[in-house]
Scaffold this motif. Structure first.
Motif, PDB file in Angstrom:
ATOM      1  N   LEU A  42     -10.196 -10.912   1.877  1.00 10.15           N
ATOM      2  CA  LEU A  42      -8.895 -10.861   2.551  1.00 10.15           C
ATOM      3  C   LEU A  42      -7.762 -10.806   1.542  1.00 10.15           C
ATOM      4  O   LEU A  42      -6.785 -10.064   1.722  1.00 10.15           O
ATOM      5  CB  LEU A  42      -8.732 -12.086   3.452  1.00 10.15           C
ATOM      6  CG  LEU A  42      -9.417 -12.067   4.818  1.00 10.15           C
ATOM      7  CD1 LEU A  42      -9.214 -13.393   5.521  1.00 10.15           C
ATOM      8  CD2 LEU A  42      -8.886 -10.929   5.676  1.00 10.15           C
ATOM      9  N   LEU A  43      -7.876 -11.582   0.485  1.00 10.10           N
ATOM     10  CA  LEU A  43      -6.856 -11.564  -0.557  1.00 10.10           C
ATOM     11  C   LEU A  43      -6.775 -10.193  -1.220  1.00 10.10           C
ATOM     12  O   LEU A  43      -5.675  -9.680  -1.477  1.00 10.10           O
ATOM     13  CB  LEU A  43      -7.158 -12.636  -1.607  1.00 10.10           C
ATOM     14  CG  LEU A  43      -6.198 -12.733  -2.791  1.00 10.10           C
ATOM     15  CD1 LEU A  43      -4.783 -13.055  -2.313  1.00 10.10           C
ATOM     16  CD2 LEU A  43      -6.672 -13.792  -3.783  1.00 10.10           C
ATOM     17  N   VAL A  44      -7.928  -9.589  -1.469  1.00  8.00           N
ATOM     18  CA  VAL A  44      -7.953  -8.245  -2.066  1.00  8.00           C
ATOM     19  C   VAL A  44      -7.292  -7.233  -1.127  1.00  8.00           C
ATOM     20  O   VAL A  44      -6.516  -6.371  -1.561  1.00  8.00           O
ATOM     21  CB  VAL A  44      -9.402  -7.832  -2.381  1.00  8.00           C
ATOM     22  CG1 VAL A  44      -9.466  -6.371  -2.817  1.00  8.00           C
ATOM     23  CG2 VAL A  44      -9.989  -8.721  -3.466  1.00  8.00           C
ATOM     24  N   LEU A  45      -7.571  -7.340   0.162  1.00  6.99           N
ATOM     25  CA  LEU A  45      -6.953  -6.424   1.135  1.00  6.99           C
ATOM     26  C   LEU A  45      -5.430  -6.586   1.146  1.00  6.99           C
ATOM     27  O   LEU A  45      -4.700  -5.590   1.242  1.00  6.99           O
ATOM     28  CB  LEU A  45      -7.517  -6.688   2.528  1.00  6.99           C
ATOM     29  CG  LEU A  45      -8.960  -6.256   2.777  1.00  6.99           C
ATOM     30  CD1 LEU A  45      -9.426  -6.732   4.152  1.00  6.99           C
ATOM     31  CD2 LEU A  45      -9.098  -4.740   2.683  1.00  6.99           C
ATOM     32  N   ALA A  46      -4.962  -7.827   1.066  1.00  7.39           N
ATOM     33  CA  ALA A  46      -3.522  -8.061   1.049  1.00  7.39           C
ATOM     34  C   ALA A  46      -2.878  -7.431  -0.188  1.00  7.39           C
ATOM     35  O   ALA A  46      -1.786  -6.847  -0.116  1.00  7.39           O
ATOM     36  CB  ALA A  46      -3.237  -9.563   1.104  1.00  7.39           C
ATOM     37  N   ILE A  47      -3.553  -7.539  -1.336  1.00  2.00           N
ATOM     38  CA  ILE A  47      -3.018  -6.949  -2.568  1.00  2.00           C
ATOM     39  C   ILE A  47      -2.988  -5.426  -2.458  1.00  2.00           C
ATOM     40  O   ILE A  47      -2.001  -4.775  -2.839  1.00  2.00           O
ATOM     41  CB  ILE A  47      -3.856  -7.397  -3.776  1.00  2.00           C
ATOM     42  CG1 ILE A  47      -3.710  -8.903  -3.986  1.00  2.00           C
ATOM     43  CG2 ILE A  47      -3.457  -6.635  -5.027  1.00  2.00           C
ATOM     44  CD1 ILE A  47      -4.620  -9.465  -5.054  1.00  2.00           C
ATOM     45  N   ILE A  48      -4.056  -4.849  -1.924  1.00  2.00           N
ATOM     46  CA  ILE A  48      -4.113  -3.390  -1.761  1.00  2.00           C
ATOM     47  C   ILE A  48      -2.990  -2.905  -0.849  1.00  2.00           C
ATOM     48  O   ILE A  48      -2.321  -1.899  -1.139  1.00  2.00           O
ATOM     49  CB  ILE A  48      -5.481  -2.962  -1.206  1.00  2.00           C
ATOM     50  CG1 ILE A  48      -6.585  -3.228  -2.240  1.00  2.00           C
ATOM     51  CG2 ILE A  48      -5.479  -1.483  -0.821  1.00  2.00           C
ATOM     52  CD1 ILE A  48      -7.977  -2.954  -1.723  1.00  2.00           C
ATOM     53  N   ASP A  49      -2.772  -3.622   0.252  1.00  2.00           N
ATOM     54  CA  ASP A  49      -1.718  -3.209   1.175  1.00  2.00           C
ATOM     55  C   ASP A  49      -0.343  -3.333   0.531  1.00  2.00           C
ATOM     56  O   ASP A  49       0.536  -2.498   0.770  1.00  2.00           O
ATOM     57  CB  ASP A  49      -1.779  -4.050   2.446  1.00  2.00           C
ATOM     58  CG  ASP A  49      -0.835  -3.539   3.521  1.00  2.00           C
ATOM     59  OD1 ASP A  49      -0.955  -2.369   3.907  1.00  2.00           O
ATOM     60  OD2 ASP A  49       0.037  -4.321   3.956  1.00  2.00           O
ATOM     61  N   GLY A  50      -0.162  -4.362  -0.293  1.00  2.00           N
ATOM     62  CA  GLY A  50       1.105  -4.487  -1.010  1.00  2.00           C
ATOM     63  C   GLY A  50       1.357  -3.313  -1.941  1.00  2.00           C
ATOM     64  O   GLY A  50       2.480  -2.806  -2.031  1.00  2.00           O
ATOM     65  N   ILE A  51       0.304  -2.867  -2.620  1.00  2.00           N
ATOM     66  CA  ILE A  51       0.437  -1.712  -3.512  1.00  2.00           C
ATOM     67  C   ILE A  51       0.751  -0.449  -2.716  1.00  2.00           C
ATOM     68  O   ILE A  51       1.604   0.363  -3.110  1.00  2.00           O
ATOM     69  CB  ILE A  51      -0.859  -1.526  -4.324  1.00  2.00           C
ATOM     70  CG1 ILE A  51      -1.077  -2.716  -5.262  1.00  2.00           C
ATOM     71  CG2 ILE A  51      -0.828  -0.221  -5.116  1.00  2.00           C
ATOM     72  CD1 ILE A  51      -2.402  -2.700  -5.977  1.00  2.00           C
ATOM     73  N   LEU A  52       0.097  -0.278  -1.579  1.00  2.00           N
ATOM     74  CA  LEU A  52       0.333   0.906  -0.756  1.00  2.00           C
ATOM     75  C   LEU A  52       1.767   0.966  -0.237  1.00  2.00           C
ATOM     76  O   LEU A  52       2.282   2.049   0.040  1.00  2.00           O
ATOM     77  CB  LEU A  52      -0.645   0.922   0.427  1.00  2.00           C
ATOM     78  CG  LEU A  52      -2.117   1.165   0.090  1.00  2.00           C
ATOM     79  CD1 LEU A  52      -2.989   0.977   1.323  1.00  2.00           C
ATOM     80  CD2 LEU A  52      -2.311   2.573  -0.468  1.00  2.00           C
ATOM     81  N   ASN A  53       2.397  -0.179  -0.111  1.00  2.00           N
ATOM     82  CA  ASN A  53       3.767  -0.214   0.402  1.00  2.00           C
ATOM     83  C   ASN A  53       4.818   0.092  -0.656  1.00  2.00           C
ATOM     84  O   ASN A  53       5.970   0.380  -0.309  1.00  2.00           O
ATOM     85  CB  ASN A  53       4.058  -1.576   1.035  1.00  2.00           C
ATOM     86  CG  ASN A  53       3.633  -1.646   2.492  1.00  2.00           C
ATOM     87  OD1 ASN A  53       4.323  -1.164   3.383  1.00  2.00           O
ATOM     88  ND2 ASN A  53       2.472  -2.243   2.726  1.00  2.00           N
ATOM     89  N   VAL A  54       4.454   0.019  -1.937  1.00  2.00           N
ATOM     90  CA  VAL A  54       5.442   0.259  -2.981  1.00  2.00           C
ATOM     91  C   VAL A  54       5.274   1.622  -3.662  1.00  2.00           C
ATOM     92  O   VAL A  54       6.216   2.101  -4.301  1.00  2.00           O
ATOM     93  CB  VAL A  54       5.390  -0.859  -4.053  1.00  2.00           C
ATOM     94  CG1 VAL A  54       5.728  -2.203  -3.432  1.00  2.00           C
ATOM     95  CG2 VAL A  54       4.028  -0.917  -4.726  1.00  2.00           C
ATOM     96  N   ILE A  55       4.106   2.246  -3.501  1.00  2.00           N
ATOM     97  CA  ILE A  55       3.925   3.553  -4.137  1.00  2.00           C
ATOM     98  C   ILE A  55       4.654   4.629  -3.343  1.00  2.00           C
ATOM     99  O   ILE A  55       4.965   4.452  -2.154  1.00  2.00           O
ATOM    100  CB  ILE A  55       2.429   3.903  -4.268  1.00  2.00           C
ATOM    101  CG1 ILE A  55       1.792   4.065  -2.883  1.00  2.00           C
ATOM    102  CG2 ILE A  55       1.686   2.854  -5.077  1.00  2.00           C
ATOM    103  CD1 ILE A  55       0.343   4.530  -2.943  1.00  2.00           C
ATOM    104  N   GLU A  56       4.916   5.717  -3.990  1.00  2.00           N
ATOM    105  CA  GLU A  56       5.654   6.811  -3.363  1.00  2.00           C
ATOM    106  C   GLU A  56       4.731   7.616  -2.461  1.00  2.00           C
ATOM    107  O   GLU A  56       3.648   8.041  -2.878  1.00  2.00           O
ATOM    108  CB  GLU A  56       6.241   7.731  -4.434  1.00  2.00           C
ATOM    109  CG  GLU A  56       7.300   8.687  -3.924  1.00  2.00           C
ATOM    110  CD  GLU A  56       8.600   7.984  -3.571  1.00  2.00           C
ATOM    111  OE1 GLU A  56       9.373   8.541  -2.778  1.00  2.00           O
ATOM    112  OE2 GLU A  56       8.844   6.877  -4.108  1.00  2.00           O
TER     113      GLU A  56
END
Length: 317
Positions: free
Chosen positions: A29-43
């Motif tokens: 779950l923590l890994v999924l949260a980190i991945i989603d955070g990255i997806l929200n900041v990339i162009e």
């Protein structure tokens, strides 16, 4: 399975053990949260938007009727509150833990899928013109007629994230899981024909649907965006619920798989212990050969007291 045995498994008695057993799930779950955070900041992908395409992208730029911060409250905190209320009644840590774990997996998997598709597709929102040209003056490439946006880069980047709708997918993921959860707890498919139970189950789905409608009304999404987002959320929530709970129409649909596994293991261990005790009694009984009437009396005494140890058996001889 009997429901009255649920009170044996509380957070205090079994919570730490259950959490340790599923430690790897919490890490995922923590890994999924980190991945989603990255997806929200990339162009996101900036797809071609020609001058002629702007006709369908000139809707007004409005504020959100349902702000971003309200979605986690509706999709996560509200279901958790209901799950917590159920725990106070049943005191079943397996139900409490697995329901929250399934809910979080439902929302976070949906979030990762939704945001990954958003970044990959890069579909313009219905209000893209005003995001791109806040002064209302369009600027286009003289050859390709592609847009040359003059607005704020953050606003423009958000304008390329129309498909699918994140508000909708999150809402249907969290509230869809809640609908599954409620249908199992109130035994909506008990074949007694109480249609009022269906109203309870459909209410979370209605709330999710109204959130989806608001996205179209605010001109942040096309209708295809919210339909796809709703399907993603419902599909993921269904998979996640059935990973931890039986289908609601099952006779044991009111409880998680793990609870019934614990009951089965406990019953099996009790049966094995009982069989072992019976076997020991039989072995002790047949090991004393009868020689005369006095011995028969002692054997009867031995049979009536199967807990005698070896020294007591020797004295009986």
């Amino acid at each position: 399975m009997p429901e009255d045995r649920l009170n044996r498994h509380t957070i205090r008695s079994h919570g730490a053990k259950v959490a340790r057993t599923h430690m790897h799930d919490w890490l995922i779950l923590l890994v999924l949260a980190i991945i989603d955070g990255i997806l929200n900041v990339i162009e996101p992908f900036h797809r071609f938007v020609g001058e002629g395409m702007m006709t369908d992208l000139r809707y007004p730029l409005k504020d959100n009727t349902i702000p971003f911060w309200a979605v986690p409250i509706v999709a996560i905190l509200l279901p958790i509150a209901i799950i917590l209320v159920y725990y106070f009644f049943r005191k079943d840590v397996y139900d409490f833990h697995h329901a929250i774990l399934g809910l979080l997996f439902s929302v976070l998997i949906t979030a990762v899928i939704t945001d990954a598709i958003k970044d990959g597709v890069g579909r313009p929102r219905p209000d893209f013109f005003w995001r791109c040209f806040p002064d209302g003056k369009g600027v286009f490439d003289p050859v390709t007629k592609d847009v040359r946006c003059t607005g704020d880069k953050t606003v423009i980047r958000e304008g390329h994230k129309s498909f699918p709708s994140g508000h909708t997918s999150w809402s249907f993921a969290g509230l869809g899981f809640l609908a599954w959860y409620l249908s199992g707890k109130i035994k909506v498919f008990d074949r007694r024909g109480h249609v009022a139970k269906l109203c309870i189950v459909f209410f979370p789905l209605l709330v999710a649907a109204m959130i989806a409608v608001s996205r179209v009304d605010d001109y942040w999404h096309h209708w295809q965006d919210v339909c796809t987002g709703g399907l993603i959320g419902l599909a993921i929530s269904s998979f996640c619920y059935l990973q931890f709970f039986p289908p609601p129409y099952d006779k044991d649909g009111w409880g998680p798989h793990a609870y019934f596994q614990v009951l089965a293991n406990t019953s099996s261990n009790n049966s094995d212990n009982f069989y072992a005790q019976q076997t020991e009694v039989q072995i002790v009984s047949v090991c004393i050969p009868p020689h005369h009437d006095g011995d028969n009396v002692q054997i009867n005494r031995l049979d009536s007291n199967p807990t005698l140890d070896g020294s007591q058996i020797a004295r009986l001889h």
